[in-house]
Design a protein around this motif. Structure first.
Motif, mmCIF file in Angstrom:
data_model
loop_
_atom_site.group_PDB
_atom_site.id
_atom_site.type_symbol
_atom_site.label_atom_id
_atom_site.label_comp_id
_atom_site.label_asym_id
_atom_site.label_seq_id
_atom_site.Cartn_x
_atom_site.Cartn_y
_atom_site.Cartn_z
ATOM 1 N N SER A 1 41.349 32.153 48.728
ATOM 2 C CA SER A 1 41.908 32.067 47.377
ATOM 3 C C SER A 1 40.808 31.833 46.352
ATOM 4 N N SER A 2 39.854 30.961 46.683
ATOM 5 C CA SER A 2 38.736 30.690 45.769
ATOM 6 C C SER A 2 37.855 31.922 45.586
ATOM 7 N N LEU A 3 37.633 32.676 46.661
ATOM 8 C CA LEU A 3 36.836 33.903 46.564
ATOM 9 C C LEU A 3 37.520 34.925 45.667
ATOM 10 N N LEU A 4 38.844 35.039 45.805
ATOM 11 C CA LEU A 4 39.588 35.960 44.933
ATOM 12 C C LEU A 4 39.503 35.512 43.474
ATOM 13 N N SER A 5 39.548 34.184 43.258
ATOM 14 C CA SER A 5 39.444 33.649 41.908
ATOM 15 C C SER A 5 38.075 33.945 41.311
ATOM 16 N N MET A 6 37.021 33.795 42.123
ATOM 17 C CA MET A 6 35.656 34.093 41.661
ATOM 18 C C MET A 6 35.518 35.570 41.326
ATOM 19 N N GLN A 7 36.123 36.408 42.173
ATOM 20 C CA GLN A 7 36.047 37.846 41.943
ATOM 21 C C GLN A 7 36.769 38.237 40.654
ATOM 22 N N ALA A 8 37.894 37.532 40.374
ATOM 23 C CA ALA A 8 38.673 37.852 39.179
ATOM 24 C C ALA A 8 37.888 37.591 37.892
ATOM 25 N N ARG A 9 36.925 36.677 37.935
ATOM 26 C CA ARG A 9 36.133 36.370 36.743
ATOM 27 C C ARG A 9 35.237 37.538 36.324
ATOM 28 N N HIS A 10 34.936 38.426 37.273
ATOM 29 C CA HIS A 10 34.031 39.546 36.987
ATOM 30 C C HIS A 10 34.804 40.841 36.758
ATOM 31 N N VAL A 11 36.129 40.726 36.608
ATOM 32 C CA VAL A 11 36.962 41.917 36.406
ATOM 33 C C VAL A 11 37.543 41.888 35.000
ATOM 34 N N SER A 12 37.423 42.999 34.309
ATOM 35 C CA SER A 12 37.967 43.091 32.949
ATOM 36 C C SER A 12 39.226 43.945 32.889
ATOM 37 N N ASP A 13 39.409 44.797 33.914
ATOM 38 C CA ASP A 13 40.583 45.665 33.940
ATOM 39 C C ASP A 13 41.833 44.822 34.218
ATOM 40 N N ALA A 14 42.834 44.925 33.343
ATOM 41 C CA ALA A 14 44.037 44.095 33.466
ATOM 42 C C ALA A 14 44.828 44.406 34.725
ATOM 43 N N GLY A 15 44.888 45.698 35.120
ATOM 44 C CA GLY A 15 45.626 46.080 36.328
ATOM 45 C C GLY A 15 45.004 45.495 37.580
ATOM 46 N N VAL A 16 43.672 45.589 37.679
ATOM 47 C CA VAL A 16 42.957 45.031 38.842
ATOM 48 C C VAL A 16 43.092 43.514 38.852
ATOM 49 N N ASP B 1 45.573 41.741 37.719
ATOM 50 C CA ASP B 1 46.916 41.396 38.191
ATOM 51 C C ASP B 1 47.019 41.490 39.708
ATOM 52 N N VAL B 2 46.388 42.521 40.285
ATOM 53 C CA VAL B 2 46.401 42.686 41.745
ATOM 54 C C VAL B 2 45.702 41.506 42.420
ATOM 55 N N LEU B 3 44.551 41.103 41.875
ATOM 56 C CA LEU B 3 43.807 39.975 42.451
ATOM 57 C C LEU B 3 44.604 38.666 42.341
ATOM 58 N N LYS B 4 45.236 38.465 41.183
ATOM 59 C CA LYS B 4 46.041 37.257 40.994
ATOM 60 C C LYS B 4 47.238 37.247 41.949
ATOM 61 N N ASP B 5 47.855 38.418 42.118
ATOM 62 C CA ASP B 5 48.999 38.519 43.018
ATOM 63 C C ASP B 5 48.572 38.190 44.456
ATOM 64 N N SER B 6 47.421 38.738 44.856
ATOM 65 C CA SER B 6 46.902 38.450 46.207
ATOM 66 C C SER B 6 46.577 36.969 46.363
ATOM 67 N N GLN B 7 46.001 36.399 45.313
ATOM 68 C CA GLN B 7 45.655 34.972 45.352
ATOM 69 C C GLN B 7 46.910 34.109 45.502
ATOM 70 N N ASN B 8 47.971 34.478 44.787
ATOM 71 C CA ASN B 8 49.221 33.721 44.887
ATOM 72 C C ASN B 8 49.838 33.824 46.281
ATOM 73 N N ARG B 9 49.733 34.997 46.888
ATOM 74 C CA ARG B 9 50.259 35.169 48.253
ATOM 75 C C ARG B 9 49.476 34.306 49.244
ATOM 76 N N VAL B 10 48.176 34.287 49.079
ATOM 77 C CA VAL B 10 47.341 33.456 49.957
ATOM 78 C C VAL B 10 47.681 31.984 49.765
ATOM 79 N N ARG B 11 47.895 31.576 48.507
ATOM 80 C CA ARG B 11 48.263 30.178 48.233
ATOM 81 C C ARG B 11 49.590 29.809 48.883
ATOM 82 N N SER B 12 50.552 30.742 48.841
ATOM 83 C CA SER B 12 51.863 30.459 49.434
ATOM 84 C C SER B 12 51.746 30.262 50.946
ATOM 85 N N MET B 13 50.866 31.033 51.588
ATOM 86 C CA MET B 13 50.647 30.860 53.035
ATOM 87 C C MET B 13 49.917 29.553 53.323
ATOM 88 N N ALA B 14 48.923 29.237 52.484
ATOM 89 C CA ALA B 14 48.172 27.990 52.669
ATOM 90 C C ALA B 14 49.080 26.779 52.513
#
Length: 200
Positions: A141-156, A158-171
């Motif tokens: 989840s932290s790696l996805l969060s770090m990656q999201a800081r270097h992304v400016s495209d809103a669609g990408v 959203d995908v990273l945030k969605d993946s991060q939320n799924r990982v958090r729900s499993m954790a």
């Protein structure tokens, strides 16, 4: 025939009077109590058993005659080969007599202790596994969060945030299992509440 039948039962059987004196007995396996069968008849429980065990047995015998009901309890007796645990049933058979049936349950007790120790060990290992899985998912989840800081495209993003939320729900599931007293189930309402707060 009755004597042969009784001697085939691997229990100690005594017929006692109100004072705890042995009126009759089944002699088979008496060596386990470290007493000679011939020395049992006419002796009191206070003579045959160690002091703490004798006191407990005599107290139960009093209860048998006062209540007229079966008394079921355990005695620890040092027979010379270490502490042995006996399951005792005292049954009234008349206004002044009772039958005592003693069964050696030492092996069963030891097996129960081993099973409980093994179960506790497995529970500790399972909790440790859930703890480590939760930590690994948090790292992802932290790696996805770090990656999201270097992304400016809103669609990408959203995908990273969605993946991060799924990982958090499993954790969160593994965290709840790690904290739970019962590993077989978790409080689903509490889980949903925590998950909703995390996602919000």
């Amino acid at each position: 025939r009755h004597g042969a039948l009784l001697n085939a039962i691997p229990d100690f059987i005594f017929r006692l009077d109100k004072g705890g004196e042995v009126l009759d007995y089944k002699a088979a396996f008496a060596d386990e109590l470290n007493v000679v069968p011939q020395d049992i008849l006419g002796k009191s429980l206070a003579d045959l058993l160690p002091q703490p065990a004798a006191q407990a047995a005599l107290a139960a015998l009093v209860q048998v005659f006062e209540t007229g009901e079966l008394q079921h309890f355990e005695l620890e007796i040092d027979t010379g080969d270490g502490e042995q645990v006996f399951e005792v049933r005292l049954v009234p058979i008349g206004p002044a007599e009772a039958t005592a049936v003693l069964r050696n349950i030492t092996q069963r007790k030891n097996a129960d202790l081993q099973i409980k120790a093994s179960l506790q060990e497995k529970q500790v290992l399972l909790k440790e596994i859930h703890h480590r899985v939760k930590n690994n998912l948090q790292i992802i989840s932290s790696l996805l969060s770090m990656q999201a800081r270097h992304v400016s495209d809103a669609g990408v993003l959203d995908v990273l945030k969605d993946s991060q939320n799924r990982v958090r729900s499993m954790a969160l599931i593994h965290e709840k299992l790690y904290q739970a007293d019962n590993l077989a189930q978790i409080d689903f309402g509490e889980y949903l509440s925590s998950l909703a707060a995390s996602l919000y």
